[in-house]
Write an enzyme that holds these catalytic residues in place. Structure first.
Site, PDB file in Angstrom:
ATOM      1  N   LYS A 191      33.501  30.470  36.651  1.00 50.47           N
ATOM      2  CA  LYS A 191      34.265  31.495  37.354  1.00 50.47           C
ATOM      3  C   LYS A 191      34.330  32.789  36.551  1.00 50.47           C
ATOM      4  CE  LYS A 191      36.760  28.248  40.125  1.00 50.47           C
ATOM      5  NZ  LYS A 191      35.768  28.134  41.126  1.00 50.47           N
ATOM      6  N   CYS A 192      33.214  33.182  36.020  1.00 50.87           N
ATOM      7  CA  CYS A 192      33.101  34.341  35.138  1.00 50.87           C
ATOM      8  C   CYS A 192      32.190  35.376  35.790  1.00 50.87           C
ATOM      9  CB  CYS A 192      32.511  33.860  33.803  1.00 50.87           C
ATOM     10  SG  CYS A 192      32.137  35.150  32.603  1.00 50.87           S
ATOM     11  N   GLY A 193      32.378  36.625  35.452  1.00 45.12           N
ATOM     12  CA  GLY A 193      31.489  37.661  35.957  1.00 45.12           C
ATOM     13  C   GLY A 193      30.048  37.456  35.509  1.00 45.12           C
TER      14      GLY A 193
END
Length: 162
Positions: free
Chosen positions: A36-38
């Site tokens: 759930k990271c850019g």
């Protein structure tokens, strides 16, 4: 002196171990990852280099971690679903682990010693490249595209070094 081959990681499913010794003589890329990271789309680029250089012996291993911004909150099933469904990941994935500080797994404590202070992961998707002799050759921050020219050149160096 220890090498990458002296370490092992539990698999994402927890039913076996990734003994890095089995990759002796092969170049290896290890990345600390999060779903759930850019930077999560880098899974696709890591899969690309795994596929592109597999015939040259390259191994890519992901190590999910929730150490940065709670960006890997899920269990093994959720991580696996994100990796496989969204990015087609087929390279080995280790169990969710701590990669920073006193709780870091032995591999990442060793990496901090080998690469020095600046090589310590300070976010998700740090990438570490190991030569065929099992030593750290290079490392890259999340800002470096795994399929981009900087990392490609570093990969070519370790792949061609026989």
């Amino acid at each position: 002196m220890p090498t990458i081959y002296d370490f092992s990681l539990p698999t994402l499913t927890g039913d076996s171990t990734i003994a890095l010794e089995q990759y002796r003589g092969r170049p290896i890329v290890i990345a600390n990852t999060a779903s759930k990271c850019g930077f999560t789309p880098q899974y696709e680029a890591l899969q690309h280099i795994w596929t592109e250089f597999a015939s040259e012996g390259l191994v890519v291993i992901g190590v999910p971690s929730n150490d940065f911004g709670n960006q890997e909150p899920g269990d093994a099933a959720a991580i696996s679903e994100t990796c496989h469904r969204n990015y087609g990941v087929s390279f080995p994935m280790a169990a969710k682990s701590h990669v920073k500080g006193h709780d870091a797994i032995p591999l990442f404590r060793w990496l901090s010693e080998q690469g020095g202070f600046l090589a310590r992961p300070r976010w998700n998707f740090y990438k570490y490249i190991f030569s065929r002799d099992g030593m750290l050759s290079n490392w890259f921050t999340p800002l470096t595209d795994p399929a981009g020219p900087r990392m490609s050149q570093a990969l070519q160096r370790v792949i061609l070094d026989r």
